[in-house]
Design an enzyme around this catalytic site. Sequence first.
Site, short mmCIF file in Angstrom:
data_model
loop_
_atom_site.label_atom_id
_atom_site.label_comp_id
_atom_site.label_asym_id
_atom_site.label_seq_id
_atom_site.Cartn_x
_atom_site.Cartn_y
_atom_site.Cartn_z
N ASP A 11 0.62 -1.24 0.09
CA ASP A 11 0.05 -0.25 0.12
C ASP A 11 0.75 1.23 -0.01
O ASP A 11 1.68 1.59 0.90
CB ASP A 11 -0.90 0.02 1.27
CG ASP A 11 -1.90 -1.28 1.39
OD1 ASP A 11 -2.46 -1.31 0.22
OD2 ASP A 11 -2.03 -1.84 2.28
N THR A 17 -3.66 2.58 -2.47
CA THR A 17 -4.83 2.06 -1.52
C THR A 17 -5.34 3.28 -0.41
O THR A 17 -6.42 2.80 0.12
CB THR A 17 -4.69 0.80 -1.17
OG1 THR A 17 -3.50 0.75 -0.32
CG2 THR A 17 -5.03 -0.29 -1.91
N GLY A 46 0.66 2.49 6.93
CA GLY A 46 1.48 1.60 7.39
C GLY A 46 0.98 0.97 8.68
O GLY A 46 1.62 -0.25 9.04
N ARG A 49 -4.79 -2.45 10.98
CA ARG A 49 -6.47 -2.25 10.93
C ARG A 49 -6.63 -1.58 12.40
O ARG A 49 -7.32 -0.51 12.49
CB ARG A 49 -7.10 -3.28 10.37
CG ARG A 49 -8.70 -2.92 10.21
CD ARG A 49 -9.33 -4.01 9.65
NE ARG A 49 -8.80 -4.77 8.44
CZ ARG A 49 -8.83 -6.25 7.82
NH1 ARG A 49 -10.01 -6.71 8.57
NH2 ARG A 49 -8.08 -6.65 7.14
N SER A 116 -1.14 -5.63 5.31
CA SER A 116 -2.55 -5.73 5.17
C SER A 116 -2.85 -7.29 5.19
O SER A 116 -2.24 -7.95 4.56
CB SER A 116 -2.73 -5.11 3.64
OG SER A 116 -4.31 -5.60 3.38
N ASN A 118 -5.54 -7.72 3.34
CA ASN A 118 -6.11 -7.92 2.17
C ASN A 118 -5.14 -8.07 1.12
O ASN A 118 -5.72 -7.96 -0.05
CB ASN A 118 -7.00 -6.55 1.92
CG ASN A 118 -8.22 -6.49 2.80
OD1 ASN A 118 -9.14 -7.73 3.01
ND2 ASN A 118 -8.25 -5.54 3.72
N LYS A 145 4.15 -3.12 12.21
CA LYS A 145 5.41 -2.08 11.89
C LYS A 145 5.31 -1.05 12.93
O LYS A 145 4.01 -0.64 13.26
CB LYS A 145 5.40 -1.60 10.39
CG LYS A 145 5.49 -2.57 9.31
CD LYS A 145 5.24 -2.04 8.06
CE LYS A 145 5.10 -2.92 7.00
NZ LYS A 145 4.99 -2.60 5.52
N GLU A 169 9.47 1.63 1.22
CA GLU A 169 8.66 1.93 2.13
C GLU A 169 8.08 3.29 1.81
O GLU A 169 8.77 4.22 1.72
CB GLU A 169 8.98 1.79 3.51
CG GLU A 169 8.34 0.52 4.21
CD GLU A 169 7.20 0.64 4.57
OE1 GLU A 169 6.23 1.69 4.28
OE2 GLU A 169 6.35 -0.59 4.94
#
Length: 217
Positions: A11, A17, A46, A49, A116, A118, A145, A169
């Site tokens: 991401d 995203t 980073g 969720r 992620s 996902n 992270k 990153e």
Amino acid sequence: MSLKACIFDLDGVIVDTAKYHYLAWKKLTVMLNIHFNEKDNERLKGVSRMASLDIILEIGRVTLDEKKKDEYAAMKNEWYLDYIRRMTPDEILPGSLELISELKNAGIKVALGSASKNTPLILERLGIEKLFDAVADGNVVSKAKPDPEVFNEAAKMVGVAPEDCVVFEDALAGVEAALNAGMFCIGIGSEKILTDAHYVVSGLDKINLRKLRKIMK
Ligand code: BG6
Ligand code: MG
């Protein structure tokens, strides 16, 4: 060090995203009556969720029990998936495929290191599920992270020592994770923000193998 593997965050490095995460979190914050803007969204890059939800609740000074938090995180993810399911390969960020194919041709391993859960769906939507030699993501690691676990896991999967790995990153927490793993880190974004990275470029279209070797000397 000798360059033997490159580990890419997903991401914000391979695909943007963040805009979809923002739209989904925004929907939740409207529901919870929390003021949340794009600047706040920067803090979520980073970050896992659940940790993202904690930051949002902290912004809104809202306290919830674990069960409610799980419920809201699941709700947000469903809204996020509505966007992800519609993604197409033309959303792969410029320079990604060129750099990865150059690295592979030179015998350098390429791996993915993402927080992620996902990741498999995103890779499938982008048509690059077979591109990486290894994928370490939120489904195989438990520590978020800046803990180095996800990058160490990726390095282990391709059989390369951490000191022979380079990480790409875009997030502060990710740069710290790479440094904590003892890896060389190329920041993707602004050098005013990613101050700890060894070198910063605005995107993967601004770097190639020759330039990478020069930077690492
Ligand atoms: C990171 C994103 O890659 O993954 C974060 O930068 C996100 O914004 C995290 O919260 C977890 O993602 P997911 O898809 O498991 O909710
Ligand atoms: Mg990222």
